[in-house]
Design a protein around this motif. Structure first.
Motif, PDB file in Angstrom:
ATOM      1  N   VAL A 155     -14.390  -4.356  -1.653  1.00  0.00           N
ATOM      2  CA  VAL A 155     -13.579  -4.852  -0.543  1.00  0.00           C
ATOM      3  C   VAL A 155     -12.275  -4.077  -0.423  1.00  0.00           C
ATOM      4  O   VAL A 155     -11.581  -4.184   0.591  1.00  0.00           O
ATOM      5  CB  VAL A 155     -13.281  -6.359  -0.692  1.00  0.00           C
ATOM      6  CG1 VAL A 155     -14.556  -7.173  -0.577  1.00  0.00           C
ATOM      7  CG2 VAL A 155     -12.569  -6.660  -2.015  1.00  0.00           C
ATOM      8  N   ALA A 156     -11.938  -3.287  -1.445  1.00  0.00           N
ATOM      9  CA  ALA A 156     -10.712  -2.480  -1.405  1.00  0.00           C
ATOM     10  C   ALA A 156     -10.838  -1.332  -2.392  1.00  0.00           C
ATOM     11  O   ALA A 156     -11.523  -1.445  -3.419  1.00  0.00           O
ATOM     12  CB  ALA A 156      -9.491  -3.327  -1.737  1.00  0.00           C
ATOM     13  N   THR A 157     -10.180  -0.204  -2.066  1.00  0.00           N
ATOM     14  CA  THR A 157     -10.093   0.925  -2.982  1.00  0.00           C
ATOM     15  C   THR A 157      -8.621   1.195  -3.265  1.00  0.00           C
ATOM     16  O   THR A 157      -7.780   1.079  -2.368  1.00  0.00           O
ATOM     17  CB  THR A 157     -10.745   2.179  -2.376  1.00  0.00           C
ATOM     18  OG1 THR A 157     -10.133   2.468  -1.106  1.00  0.00           O
ATOM     19  CG2 THR A 157     -12.229   1.977  -2.169  1.00  0.00           C
ATOM     20  N   LEU A 158      -8.308   1.543  -4.505  1.00  0.00           N
ATOM     21  CA  LEU A 158      -6.933   1.841  -4.894  1.00  0.00           C
ATOM     22  C   LEU A 158      -6.892   3.152  -5.659  1.00  0.00           C
ATOM     23  O   LEU A 158      -7.734   3.400  -6.528  1.00  0.00           O
ATOM     24  CB  LEU A 158      -6.351   0.725  -5.765  1.00  0.00           C
ATOM     25  CG  LEU A 158      -6.203  -0.648  -5.116  1.00  0.00           C
ATOM     26  CD1 LEU A 158      -7.411  -1.518  -5.458  1.00  0.00           C
ATOM     27  CD2 LEU A 158      -4.924  -1.333  -5.591  1.00  0.00           C
ATOM     28  N   HIS A 159      -5.894   3.987  -5.363  1.00  0.00           N
ATOM     29  CA  HIS A 159      -5.726   5.267  -6.033  1.00  0.00           C
ATOM     30  C   HIS A 159      -4.330   5.782  -5.730  1.00  0.00           C
ATOM     31  O   HIS A 159      -3.560   5.155  -4.984  1.00  0.00           O
ATOM     32  CB  HIS A 159      -6.786   6.270  -5.565  1.00  0.00           C
ATOM     33  CG  HIS A 159      -6.885   6.388  -4.076  1.00  0.00           C
ATOM     34  ND1 HIS A 159      -5.924   6.994  -3.294  1.00  0.00           N
ATOM     35  CD2 HIS A 159      -7.830   5.942  -3.208  1.00  0.00           C
ATOM     36  CE1 HIS A 159      -6.262   6.945  -2.032  1.00  0.00           C
ATOM     37  NE2 HIS A 159      -7.412   6.299  -1.933  1.00  0.00           N
ATOM     38  N   GLY A 160      -3.983   6.922  -6.297  1.00  0.00           N
ATOM     39  CA  GLY A 160      -2.684   7.521  -6.041  1.00  0.00           C
ATOM     40  C   GLY A 160      -2.580   8.080  -4.631  1.00  0.00           C
ATOM     41  O   GLY A 160      -3.561   8.124  -3.889  1.00  0.00           O
ATOM     42  N   LEU A 173     -12.055   0.123  -7.663  1.00  0.00           N
ATOM     43  CA  LEU A 173     -12.730  -0.631  -6.615  1.00  0.00           C
ATOM     44  C   LEU A 173     -12.572  -2.117  -6.911  1.00  0.00           C
ATOM     45  O   LEU A 173     -12.930  -2.581  -8.003  1.00  0.00           O
ATOM     46  CB  LEU A 173     -14.228  -0.299  -6.591  1.00  0.00           C
ATOM     47  CG  LEU A 173     -14.631   1.146  -6.323  1.00  0.00           C
ATOM     48  CD1 LEU A 173     -16.124   1.316  -6.560  1.00  0.00           C
ATOM     49  CD2 LEU A 173     -14.255   1.545  -4.915  1.00  0.00           C
ATOM     50  N   VAL A 174     -12.017  -2.871  -5.962  1.00  0.00           N
ATOM     51  CA  VAL A 174     -11.989  -4.322  -6.059  1.00  0.00           C
ATOM     52  C   VAL A 174     -13.269  -4.842  -5.427  1.00  0.00           C
ATOM     53  O   VAL A 174     -13.625  -4.460  -4.303  1.00  0.00           O
ATOM     54  CB  VAL A 174     -10.757  -4.914  -5.343  1.00  0.00           C
ATOM     55  CG1 VAL A 174     -10.777  -6.438  -5.417  1.00  0.00           C
ATOM     56  CG2 VAL A 174      -9.466  -4.365  -5.960  1.00  0.00           C
ATOM     57  N   ALA A 301      -7.272  -7.294  -7.880  1.00  0.00           N
ATOM     58  CA  ALA A 301      -8.528  -7.931  -8.273  1.00  0.00           C
ATOM     59  C   ALA A 301      -8.335  -9.421  -8.511  1.00  0.00           C
ATOM     60  O   ALA A 301      -9.178 -10.245  -8.126  1.00  0.00           O
ATOM     61  CB  ALA A 301      -9.070  -7.255  -9.522  1.00  0.00           C
ATOM     62  N   LEU A 302      -7.232  -9.782  -9.143  1.00  0.00           N
ATOM     63  CA  LEU A 302      -6.955 -11.192  -9.414  1.00  0.00           C
ATOM     64  C   LEU A 302      -6.772 -11.963  -8.105  1.00  0.00           C
ATOM     65  O   LEU A 302      -7.254 -13.094  -7.963  1.00  0.00           O
ATOM     66  CB  LEU A 302      -5.710 -11.312 -10.288  1.00  0.00           C
ATOM     67  CG  LEU A 302      -5.319 -12.727 -10.733  1.00  0.00           C
ATOM     68  CD1 LEU A 302      -6.445 -13.341 -11.582  1.00  0.00           C
ATOM     69  CD2 LEU A 302      -4.017 -12.698 -11.529  1.00  0.00           C
ATOM     70  N   ALA A 303      -6.135 -11.349  -7.131  1.00  0.00           N
ATOM     71  CA  ALA A 303      -5.917 -12.011  -5.843  1.00  0.00           C
ATOM     72  C   ALA A 303      -7.219 -12.227  -5.095  1.00  0.00           C
ATOM     73  O   ALA A 303      -7.322 -13.154  -4.267  1.00  0.00           O
ATOM     74  CB  ALA A 303      -4.959 -11.180  -4.983  1.00  0.00           C
ATOM     75  N   GLN A 304      -8.236 -11.407  -5.380  1.00  0.00           N
ATOM     76  CA  GLN A 304      -9.530 -11.509  -4.683  1.00  0.00           C
ATOM     77  C   GLN A 304     -10.408 -12.609  -5.269  1.00  0.00           C
ATOM     78  O   GLN A 304     -11.312 -13.105  -4.597  1.00  0.00           O
ATOM     79  CB  GLN A 304     -10.242 -10.158  -4.754  1.00  0.00           C
ATOM     80  CG  GLN A 304     -11.647 -10.112  -4.167  1.00  0.00           C
ATOM     81  CD  GLN A 304     -11.682 -10.408  -2.689  1.00  0.00           C
ATOM     82  OE1 GLN A 304     -10.709 -10.178  -1.972  1.00  0.00           O
ATOM     83  NE2 GLN A 304     -12.817 -10.904  -2.214  1.00  0.00           N
TER      84      GLN A 304
END
Length: 305
Positions: A155-160, A173-174, A301-304
């Motif tokens: 549902v979301a990707t995170l990176h620099g 990846l969340v 991730a915790l918020a999801q």
């Protein structure tokens, strides 16, 4: 299934390394208009043995369960058949997967050209992120995305913020749901890796036979070098947040974890290398060098949940 076409492996370069990304190889073609494999219901909780300290055999058996397949669906031209490519990742929270940046962003080059400071010598390497809804997670010893049901979706990707993969080929990846029957792997967030450390790489490249979709462990092997480092004689170049092991990385291993064989924690992410049977120039991104990104990903991730 289709016959994969591999990207070029390794090109020479004066003062920098041109190393091919471990390719996100095509593993299936889905006809236009067809629905992607469904997301399976989460299985009941089962007991997973803890990782064994200092026991590589037990470590491989336990750690492999936390390594997942990351399948990315690519729309075909003019509404034609979609392609599905395969990477690997590590479940580090019930709904959070660690993988490589080049697995979840659109690649602008197959061969990043990097120097020992972590700078690119051939421009941007990645463009926009792939839509998270096109990224599915699979588990098990052997997966077939044309047949198996996905366990979760991103549902979301995170990176620099970097647009280069030199010294920064790491992403999170969340997921839309927790994988409650898979034990998350521990990840090293403090303390660098050193030359001579014993490590195990795990991914869905199938090992030396490169049986794509088969989860396999390579090692234990020794860490050959830690960046920053440049060796013009061999072409070996590592940025400050990268390291090398001599073991080969195969198509499908991209994004898979490298695990300390003594402590059992994830210390790196598979980035790029010289090919499945080559002895050297296999580059991995250190997890301990990205503490801020890791904290941000855990919060998301915790918020999801």
């Amino acid at each position: 299934m289709v016959s994969p076409s591999l990207v070029p492996r390794l090109a020479g370069c004066l003062g920098c390394l041109v190393a091919a990304l471990v390719p996100r190889i095509v593993v299936a073609v889905i006809p236009a208009g067809a629905s992607p494999p469904p997301v399976a219901a989460v299985a009941p909780i089962t007991e997973v043995p803890p990782l064994a300290e200092g026991a590589p055999g037990s470590l491989i058996d336990g750690a492999a369960r936390g390594v997942v397949a990351v399948a990315v669906s690519h729309p075909g031209p003019l509404g034609g058949e979609r392609r599905v490519s395969l990477c690997s990742g590590a479940l580090v929270e019930p709904n959070l997967v660690l993988t490589a940046r080049h697995c979840i962003s659109r690649n602008l080059t197959a061969a990043p050209r990097c120097d020992r400071s972590g700078k690119s010598h051939n421009g941007d390497h990645v463009g926009a992120d792939i839509d998270p809804s096109e990224i599915a997670i699979y588990t098990g010893d052997h997966i077939d995305v044309s047949r198996d049901a996905a366990r979760a979706r991103a549902v979301a990707t995170l990176h620099g913020k970097e647009r280069v993969l030199c010294d920064a080929d790491i992403a999170y990846l969340v997921l839309d749901r927790p994988l409650t029957d898979v034990a998350p792997l521990r990840m090293r967030e403090v303390g660098a890796i050193d030359p001579g450390d014993s490590v195990i790489a795990v991914g869905y490249g199938g090992g030396a036979s490169n049986r794509l979709g088969v989860r396999a462990a390579r090692g234990p092997r020794l860490v050959a070098a830690v960046g920053p480092r440049a060796d013009p004689a061999t072409g070996k170049v590592l940025g400050p947040r990268e390291f090398e092991i001599e073991g080969a990385t195969c198509a499908g291993d991209s994004g898979g974890p490298v695990i300390d064989a003594d402590r059992g924690d994830v210390v790196g992410v598979t980035s790029r290398g010289a090919g499945c049977t080559a002895a050297g120039n296999h580059v991995y991104t250190r997890t301990d060098a990205f503490a801020a990104l890791t904290a941000e990903a855990r919060t998301a991730a915790l918020a999801q949940r």
